[in-house]
Design an enzyme around this catalytic site. Structure first.
Site, PDB file in Angstrom:
ATOM      1  N   LYS A   1       0.827  -1.218   0.000  1.00 23.98           N
ATOM      2  CA  LYS A   1       0.000   0.000   0.000  1.00 23.98           C
ATOM      3  C   LYS A   1       0.857   1.261   0.000  1.00 23.98           C
ATOM      4  CE  LYS A   1      -4.391  -1.778   0.901  1.00 23.98           C
ATOM      5  NZ  LYS A   1      -5.715  -1.758   1.458  1.00 23.98           N
TER       6      LYS A   1
ATOM      7  N   LYS B   1      -4.308 -10.458  -6.713  1.00 26.31           N
ATOM      8  CA  LYS B   1      -5.525 -10.656  -5.918  1.00 26.31           C
ATOM      9  C   LYS B   1      -6.649  -9.740  -6.406  1.00 26.31           C
ATOM     10  CE  LYS B   1      -6.273  -8.538  -1.850  1.00 26.31           C
ATOM     11  NZ  LYS B   1      -6.950  -8.249  -0.601  1.00 26.31           N
TER      12      LYS B   1
ATOM     13  N   LYS C   1     -10.916  -4.715  -3.894  1.00 24.84           N
ATOM     14  CA  LYS C   1     -11.962  -3.726  -4.146  1.00 24.84           C
ATOM     15  C   LYS C   1     -11.413  -2.350  -4.495  1.00 24.84           C
ATOM     16  CE  LYS C   1     -13.583  -3.964   0.505  1.00 24.84           C
ATOM     17  NZ  LYS C   1     -12.470  -3.670   1.402  1.00 24.84           N
TER      18      LYS C   1
HETATM   19  P1  ATP Z   1      -8.679  -3.056  -0.288  1.00 23.23           P
HETATM   20  O1  ATP Z   1      -8.583  -3.184  -1.785  1.00 23.23           O
HETATM   21  O2  ATP Z   1      -9.332  -1.781   0.165  1.00 23.23           O
HETATM   22  O3  ATP Z   1      -7.397  -3.359   0.424  1.00 23.23           O
HETATM   23  P2  ATP Z   1      -9.751  -5.688  -0.109  1.00 23.23           P
HETATM   24  O4  ATP Z   1     -10.651  -5.996  -1.265  1.00 23.23           O
HETATM   25  O5  ATP Z   1      -8.398  -6.299  -0.128  1.00 23.23           O
HETATM   26  O6  ATP Z   1      -9.709  -4.149   0.155  1.00 23.23           O
HETATM   27  P3  ATP Z   1     -10.356  -6.003   2.703  1.00 23.23           P
HETATM   28  O7  ATP Z   1     -11.350  -5.082   3.316  1.00 23.23           O
HETATM   29  O8  ATP Z   1      -8.925  -5.702   2.956  1.00 23.23           O
HETATM   30  O9  ATP Z   1     -10.579  -6.152   1.149  1.00 23.23           O
HETATM   31  O10 ATP Z   1     -10.670  -7.479   3.132  1.00 23.23           O
HETATM   32  C1  ATP Z   1     -11.866  -7.962   3.663  1.00 23.23           C
HETATM   33  C2  ATP Z   1     -11.822  -9.454   3.746  1.00 23.23           C
HETATM   34  O11 ATP Z   1     -11.887 -10.015   2.430  1.00 23.23           O
HETATM   35  C3  ATP Z   1     -10.538 -10.008   4.363  1.00 23.23           C
HETATM   36  O12 ATP Z   1     -10.843 -11.133   5.158  1.00 23.23           O
HETATM   37  C4  ATP Z   1      -9.714 -10.417   3.184  1.00 23.23           C
HETATM   38  O13 ATP Z   1      -8.800 -11.438   3.490  1.00 23.23           O
HETATM   39  C5  ATP Z   1     -10.794 -10.905   2.238  1.00 23.23           C
HETATM   40  N1  ATP Z   1     -10.380 -10.801   0.848  1.00 23.23           N
HETATM   41  C6  ATP Z   1     -10.058  -9.657   0.192  1.00 23.23           C
HETATM   42  N2  ATP Z   1      -9.751  -9.920  -1.096  1.00 23.23           N
HETATM   43  C7  ATP Z   1      -9.881 -11.265  -1.250  1.00 23.23           C
HETATM   44  C8  ATP Z   1      -9.692 -12.137  -2.359  1.00 23.23           C
HETATM   45  N3  ATP Z   1      -9.331 -11.689  -3.535  1.00 23.23           N
HETATM   46  N4  ATP Z   1      -9.925 -13.466  -2.169  1.00 23.23           N
HETATM   47  C9  ATP Z   1     -10.304 -13.947  -0.969  1.00 23.23           C
HETATM   48  N5  ATP Z   1     -10.495 -13.159   0.117  1.00 23.23           N
HETATM   49  C10 ATP Z   1     -10.286 -11.841  -0.013  1.00 23.23           C
END
Ligand code: ATP
Ligand code: LTN
Length: 335
Positions: free
Chosen positions: A117, A199, A202
């Protein structure tokens, strides 16, 4: 489970940093709903974590309400679980400070999420981004959670939580439970459809790589049709076939079929048919979530009642544990 046996405690959170993706759903929220009957569950919208990257305040408020409505739409039952908003429960910030003083600069420097990040936002490498995992440890330890359902990307943060808890316990005497991760055997890391080595996230700028749980059917099918695969034509799970492996994982999670069954189903068919089938299965699976969301988000009063109840319940539980931690650290008890 025998009636008088105390249920284990589960806590998890999600940042309201944008619309939820299929990765968030499969890796985390889908399991939150599943665990509610067998555990004492606490689920929160991690708005304090979200501001570690720059947010527009009005948008953050809206995203937080939508995130809360989305977890309820995915099956989190605010009558059965404690569903709350992180910033409404002051014990998280209180415990955060105490734990920060038991966390080393070196261990925070090793966190890959911080490295990723800070590379992505080089103009705003703020202290909150650096100490993000300490606040996450506070979220978990304030409830003495036994289990934390998350995707695989959070494993390193959980490891740090255990280390900090252990250090605190050694320094001041036993208080915190060392939590375990609850990482789903399948779907713990859903990859981007546009780049299956990355990955699905969002906050990704490439919208085509991300399925959002509230996307409509046409959009979902279009994105799957464009998914990056490989130059073979056979649907099979194998090393080097990141794109197809990812689609097979998604299809498996939403249909309950295993990889062998999927390979047989698409034997002799091409990637085009497979992609369409995945798109259809995902949109059918998400249809009830979308319908629930549309209903819940228009009922502000219901949402407010739910999170107020959750906030109060969360405060009541965490206040006791955080007061004990303050006492152990040598702070004079409040009268
Ligand atoms: P950001 O892009 O803002 O970092 P993010 O999509 O990575 O957000 P988080 O809010 O950090 O999402 O994560 C929420 C939950 O979703 C966590 O338990 C994280 O491990 C899970 N998660 C996020 N992305 C994935 C993915 N691609 N596959 C499986 N689990 C995920
Ligand atoms: N860091 C988590 C969100 C989160 C969390 C938590 C998850 C904040 N506090 C406590 C589990 C337990 C993420 O998914 N990025």
């Amino acid at each position: 489970m025998p009636e008088n046996e105390k249920k284990k405690v589960i806590l998890s959170g999600i940042q309201p940093s944008g619309a939820f993706t299929l990765g968030n759903y499969v890796g985390a929220i889908k399991n939150w709903a599943k665990l509610q009957d067998d555990y004492d569950c606490l689920y929160m919208i991690a708005d304090m974590h979200a501001i570690t990257v720059r947010q527009d305040p009005a948008k953050l408020r809206q995203n937080t309400m939508e995130a809360y409505a989305a977890i309820v739409a995915c099956g989190v039952d605010p009558e059965n679980s404690v569903a709350f908003i992180q910033s409404h429960v002051p014990t998280h910030a209180q415990l955060n400070w105490l734990l920060a003083c038991s966390t080393q600069f070196g261990e925070l420097s090793r966190m890959t999420q911080f490295k990723d990040k800070s590379a992505k936002h080089p103009d705003d490498i703020n202290a909150g981004l650096f100490t993000y995992p300490v606040l996450m440890a506070a979220d978990i330890l304030a409830y003495n959670a036994d289990l934390v359902p998350v995707g695989v990307d959070q494993k390193q943060h959980l490891e740090l939580t255990r280390n900090v808890a252990q250090r605190f316990n050694q320094r001041y005497g036993e208080l915190f439970t060392l939590p375990d991760g609850y990482i789903p055997p399948k779907g713990a890391k859903i990859m981007s459809l546009a780049d299956p080595t990355k990955k699905m996230s969002k906050s990704d700028e490439n919208q085509n790589g991300c399925i959002y749980i509230l996307d409509d059917k046409d959009t979902i099918i279009r994105k799957f049709k464009r998914a990056v695969t490989d130059s073979e034509t056979v649907v099979r799970y194998a090393e080097g076939k990141d794109g197809i492996n990812n689609l097979m994982t998604i299809y498996s999670v939403v249909t309950g079929k295993n990889y062998d069954e999927i390979e047989r189903e698409f034997d002799g068919k091409g990637y085009g048919d497979f992609k369409t089938a995945v798109g259809e299965a995902v949109s059918d699976h998400l249809k009830p979530v979308k319908d629930n969301f549309d209903r819940i988000i228009s009922d502000k009063k219901y949402l407010q009642e739910c999170y107020t109840r959750g906030d109060e319940a969360a405060f009541k539980i965490s206040r006791k544990i955080v007061s004990k931690a303050y006492h152990k650290a040598g702070f004079v008890d409040r009268t």
